[in-house]
Design an enzyme around this catalytic site. Structure first.
Site, PDB file in Angstrom:
ATOM      1  N   CYS A 278      18.959  12.663  23.651  1.00 34.64           N
ATOM      2  CA  CYS A 278      19.212  11.392  23.068  1.00 34.64           C
ATOM      3  C   CYS A 278      19.378  10.251  23.890  1.00 34.64           C
ATOM      4  O   CYS A 278      19.851  10.253  24.820  1.00 34.64           O
ATOM      5  CB  CYS A 278      20.266  11.664  22.129  1.00 34.64           C
ATOM      6  SG  CYS A 278      21.025   9.872  21.403  1.00 34.64           S
ATOM      7  N   PRO A 279      18.774   9.026  23.483  1.00 34.13           N
ATOM      8  CA  PRO A 279      17.869   8.692  22.267  1.00 34.13           C
ATOM      9  C   PRO A 279      16.520   8.958  22.329  1.00 34.13           C
ATOM     10  O   PRO A 279      15.705   8.443  21.624  1.00 34.13           O
ATOM     11  CB  PRO A 279      18.478   7.283  22.096  1.00 34.13           C
ATOM     12  CG  PRO A 279      18.537   6.683  23.242  1.00 34.13           C
ATOM     13  CD  PRO A 279      19.085   8.045  24.247  1.00 34.13           C
TER      14      PRO A 279
END
Lengths: 114, 80, 100
Positions: free
Chosen positions: B18-19
């Site tokens: 992430c992200p």
């Protein structure tokens, strides 16, 4: 759409903090807000062509690539660069005078000093 | 007429966290047409929970999440 | 008003107490409060005051990647989310304050 400025202010050594500020900046684009990263004071070292991998620190290459791809504005505060004699910046990081830094901050809906 | 079932694109996000998992999924979805499907491979457990939840929030449909191994999942998304 | 709070420091820092007190006061005044914990801020998930805040209607989300890196297990009532959730908070609030 909001304008968001993230300010990277501290030395990048012995910490993942600055790299995390950049990862957060990538994340902040996900709702179509406009993100500008400002490197200022010792934070400008994060915008240099340093080789942190030489001391076993993961470089922020992926973060910089993503920020460029997402068309985020990356500004390095000129007086901070001059005080430290820094000349070589990461591609797509632009030197900005204090007037531009102030314009960016005052034009932002959210300012996050990280 | 083209068969919708065959209009599936694949994206391998092994090694991504992430992200970037969401950023890359989102960019890939921009390349395909509404109603088409995208199958994304993840090997990061938090991404398997969070990316589908975020995509639903963006209006896309999660058609299925399949566990393919110890740390391997395939998520099937239908673009809104 | 919708208030967003970003906390990036660990619980030994006085930021934690400030965030708790501001969140409590804001809730008492009827404001909506969303907190996002990332970087060392994820260590705050085990503070009982955060569970109390969550019980009092404060929405709390954690960067699951940072939590995983620090071997922090899930906590009921707190969303182990992503930077997308932080982006949603930033977009949805009237004010965002960061503590780090």
């Amino acid at each position: 759409m909001k304008n968001i400025a993230v300010m990277v202010r501290n030395l990048p050594f012995n910490t993942r903090r600055n790299s995390e500020a950049l990862r957060m900046s990538v994340g902040l684009t996900l709702r179509e807000d406009k993100v500008t990263v400002i490197f200022i004071d010792d934070g400008v070292y994060s915008a240099t062509q340093a080789k942190p991998e030489l001391i076993n620190v993961q470089p922020s290459k992926r973060e910089f690539e993503a920020l460029s791809m997402l068309k985020c504005t990356l500004l390095a505060d000129k007086p901070s660069l001059e005080e430290r004699g820094i000349k070589n910046l990461v591609p797509n990081v632009k030197q900005a005078g204090r007037d531009e830094i102030v314009r960016t901050i005052t034009g932002s809906d959210i300012v996050i000093p990280f | 007429m083209q068969d919708m079932v065959n209009m599936t694109t694949e994206l391998d996000l092994r090694g991504e966290v992430c992200p970037y998992t969401f950023v890359k999924t989102k960019l890939k979805l921009e390349d395909i047409e509404s109603g088409e499907e995208l199958i994304v491979t993840f090997d990061h457990a938090p991404a398997v929970e969070n990316v589908p939840r975020s995509l639903k929030n963006e209006g896309h449909k999660i058609m299925g999440i399949e566990k393919k191994g110890d740390h391997l999942w395939k998520v099937r998304i239908r673009k809104a | 008003m919708k208030l967003g709070i970003l906390l990036t420091s660990s619980p030994e820092n006085e930021n934690t107490n400030t965030v708790i007190e501001i969140s409590r006061a804001a809730r008492e005044q009827g404001h909506a409060v969303s907190i996002f914990l990332m970087y060392d801020g994820v260590y705050n998930v085990h503070k009982k005051e955060f569970a109390q805040l969550a019980g009092n209607g404060v929405s709390i989300a954690v960067c699951a990647l940072n939590a995983e890196q620090r071997k922090i297990g899930k906590v009921d009532g707190i969303l182990f989310g992503s930077q997308y959730d932080h982006a949603c908070i930033a977009q949805g609030v009237d004010r965002l304050i960061s503590f780090g």
